[in-house]
Design an enzyme around this catalytic site. Structure first.
Site, PDB file in Angstrom:
ATOM      1  N   HIS A  18       0.832  -1.220   0.000  1.00 22.43           N
ATOM      2  CA  HIS A  18       0.000   0.000   0.000  1.00 22.43           C
ATOM      3  C   HIS A  18       0.864   1.267   0.000  1.00 22.43           C
ATOM      4  O   HIS A  18       0.423   2.321   0.442  1.00 22.43           O
ATOM      5  CB  HIS A  18      -0.940   0.053   1.210  1.00 22.43           C
ATOM      6  CG  HIS A  18      -1.660  -1.223   1.496  1.00 22.43           C
ATOM      7  ND1 HIS A  18      -2.889  -1.519   0.978  1.00 22.43           N
ATOM      8  CD2 HIS A  18      -1.283  -2.312   2.221  1.00 22.43           C
ATOM      9  CE1 HIS A  18      -3.269  -2.717   1.386  1.00 22.43           C
ATOM     10  NE2 HIS A  18      -2.301  -3.232   2.135  1.00 22.43           N
ATOM     11  N   SER A  23      14.675  22.040 -15.296  1.00 20.77           N
ATOM     12  CA  SER A  23      13.478  22.853 -15.455  1.00 20.77           C
ATOM     13  C   SER A  23      13.901  24.198 -16.018  1.00 20.77           C
ATOM     14  O   SER A  23      14.980  24.708 -15.700  1.00 20.77           O
ATOM     15  CB  SER A  23      12.812  23.042 -14.088  1.00 20.77           C
ATOM     16  OG  SER A  23      12.032  24.217 -14.090  1.00 20.77           O
ATOM     17  N   LYS A  62      15.907  21.833 -10.114  1.00 21.33           N
ATOM     18  CA  LYS A  62      15.196  20.613 -10.485  1.00 21.33           C
ATOM     19  C   LYS A  62      16.019  19.664 -11.323  1.00 21.33           C
ATOM     20  O   LYS A  62      16.842  20.060 -12.136  1.00 21.33           O
ATOM     21  CB  LYS A  62      13.924  20.975 -11.289  1.00 21.33           C
ATOM     22  CG  LYS A  62      12.868  21.694 -10.497  1.00 21.33           C
ATOM     23  CD  LYS A  62      12.059  20.816  -9.556  1.00 21.33           C
ATOM     24  CE  LYS A  62      11.202  19.803 -10.262  1.00 21.33           C
ATOM     25  NZ  LYS A  62      10.018  20.421 -10.891  1.00 21.33           N
ATOM     26  N   GLU A  77       9.185   9.058 -16.708  1.00 19.46           N
ATOM     27  CA  GLU A  77       7.804   9.523 -16.904  1.00 19.46           C
ATOM     28  C   GLU A  77       7.293   9.167 -18.301  1.00 19.46           C
ATOM     29  O   GLU A  77       6.148   8.751 -18.471  1.00 19.46           O
ATOM     30  CB  GLU A  77       7.723  11.038 -16.671  1.00 19.46           C
ATOM     31  CG  GLU A  77       7.913  11.388 -15.205  1.00 19.46           C
ATOM     32  CD  GLU A  77       8.088  12.881 -14.968  1.00 19.46           C
ATOM     33  OE1 GLU A  77       7.565  13.368 -13.973  1.00 19.46           O
ATOM     34  OE2 GLU A  77       8.755  13.570 -15.764  1.00 19.46           O
TER      35      GLU A  77
END
Ligand code: ARG
Length: 485
Positions: free
Chosen positions: A183, A304, A310, A317
């Site tokens: 979980h 970024s 970043k 992704e």
């Protein structure tokens, strides 16, 4: 041709076969023009044309035609000299395409016609005998099977490369502890090697599915002709063997109308993509700022444009996202096929683009995933720190109560729950709770208990078959490395 309004009207008094086809190099003729009085409407041509994508099948089309021509020659259906001329001509066309010198013409509809018309320009009448005893229906079914077979082999090789990358990292990290989750809540400590080997198992099942699909695909539809077989004395066993198939397909109707091989390929890719997507999701979590269990280098991240700090895991992704188009390809082709009566229908021309697109996507995902596995820096100390948080050795405490005090597991679970609540209230981790505090809850607990509360002791104790104990993991990694190298 651009579709202007004036292109949409019905037109065409000119007999097709008398007219050089617009855009065809040297002026080809439509192969089916005999009974047609007029050329196709621009819209008809636009919806019908497939050369823009089926040109990818050129190698398979030439290979299939060479096998067919040589069979026609050896069966005496065409003259040996014609068969030889066709073979040499097809080899020349392959060289032209390879060199980028071949002009593909929309007006010639598809790859089969483009190549046959070029052959006719080169050889004249001999080339016009090539299409004896076959049809574009069995031709395209053969070409596409050959293409998917090649793709299956390529995907299998890349999956094995990914498994090898994982097994190597697993061998390095057979003892590195990390938090194991259920979980996405800290559950019990596991080793990082064990976690990576879970994916090796998943990918090995993918290999099984791909190999099964390949075995079922490997029958040759060539010679089924349009749908009914042919009256010429062709030898389908000969062409099947020449093209590396195990045997010819048994039923001519099924031969030209079956696309199960493409569907099985796409289903195997879909499950494989789902596995890579899950792994990508884990990579994204692991390298997120709160977790920092791993880091990816500049090679597999992007910056970024506005936030200089970043480092974004875009490759992971996009691997996760490309799963969508792979599933879409499967659903798309299932939908194309579901209403088709026997045998061939032009709907089936829509089988290719999803397969090509899913193949491009899967190769990118496989390469990116293997790249990230090789690239990632593993923070063993951070993993170990998180592995011990969240009372991850609570089960070990309960198991000790069962083993040493002979408590029923349900009672041990209750006692452990009370100790965890106490630790939580005092803001301690489990090994930080004092013996006296534990004895308040269960007087028979001794200081031996501390021996099972560390994450190292926890993983070392998981020696059951398939469990996370470092010795198990090292042995499993070794086994996979032997299989994969
Ligand atoms: N381009 C067609 C396809 O991909 C080739 C077969 C055409 N057959 C036909 N009868 N029109 O399916």
């Amino acid at each position: 041709m651009a579709l202007g309004d004036e292109d949409l009207g019905g037109k065409g008094e000119t007999p097709v076969s008398a007219v050089p086809v617009a855009g065809a190099p040297g002026g080809g003729q439509l192969q089916w023009g005999g009974r047609f009085g007029a050329g196709p409407d621009a819209v008809m041509q636009a919806i019908n044309v497939s050369i823009g994508f089926d040109r990818k099948l050129w190698r398979q089309d030439i290979e299939g035609s060479r096998a067919h021509a040589s069979m026609l020659g050896s069966q005496g259906i065409i003259a040996a000299a014609d068969a030889q001329a066709i073979d040499a001509g097809l080899a020349d066309i392959a060289a032209e395409i390879e060199a980028g010198k071949f002009e593909f013409a929309d007006a010639l509809e598809d790859i089969h016609t483009n190549i046959e018309v070029r052959l006719t320009q080169m050889l004249g009448d001999a080339a016009r005998r090539l299409h004896t005893g076959r049809s574009r229906n069995d031709q395209v079914a053969t070409d596409f099977r050959l293409w998917v077979r090649g793709a299956l082999d390529g995907v299998l090789a890349q999956v094995k490369d990914l498994m090898l990358a994982l097994a190597k990292r697993a061998a390095q990290h057979a003892e590195s502890v990390m938090p194991g989750f259920t979980h996405l809540q800290t559950a019990q400590p596991v080793t990082f090697g064990h976690h990576l080997l879970a994916y090796v198992e998943m990918f090995s099942r993918d290999c099984g599915r791909l190999s099964d699909a390949r075995a079922r695909l490997n029958e040759c539809p060539l010679g089924a002709a349009a749908l009914a077989g042919t009256s010429f004395p062709i030898d389908r066993h000969m062409t099947a063997a020449a093209l590396g198939f195990d045997k010819p397909t048994a039923n001519s109707l099924d031969s030209v109308s079956d696309r199960d091989f493409a569907l099985e390929y796409l289903s195997a890719l879909s499950i494989l993509a789902m596995h890579m997507s899950r792994f990508a999701e884990e990579i994204i979590i692991w390298c997120s700022s709160p977790y920092q269990l791993i880091a990816l280098s500049d090679a597999f991240t992007t910056g970024s444009s506005i936030m200089p700090q970043k480092r974004n895991p875009d490759a992971a992704e996009l691997t996760r996202a490309k799963t969508g188009r792979i599933f879409g390809a499967l659903l798309g082709l299932l939908t194309v096929m579901k209403g088709l009566p026997m045998a061939y229908a032009k709907d089936m021309q829509e089988d290719k683009e999803p397969v090509f697109d899913a193949t491009d996507a899967i190769f990118l995902c496989l390469a990116a995933t293997a790249g990230m596995v090789r690239d990632m820096t593993v923070s063993v100390t951070r993993m170990q720190a998180l592995a011990g948080s969240g009372f991850s050795t609570a089960t070990d405490l309960a198991d000790w109560l069962v083993r040493v005090l002979n408590m029923p597991f349900r009672d041990a679970h209750h006692v452990t729950g009370r100790i965890v609540a106490l630790a939580e209230a005092k803001n301690l981790d489990l090994p930080g709770v004092s013996l006296a505090d534990m004895q308040e809850i269960e007087p028979r607990i001794t200081d031996q208990i501390f021996g099972v509360l560390t994450v190292e002791a926890s993983v070392a104790s998981r020696t059951s078959f398939g469990g996370t104990a470092p010795a198990n993991v090292a042995a499993a990694a070794k086994k996979w490395l032997e299989i994969l190298t």
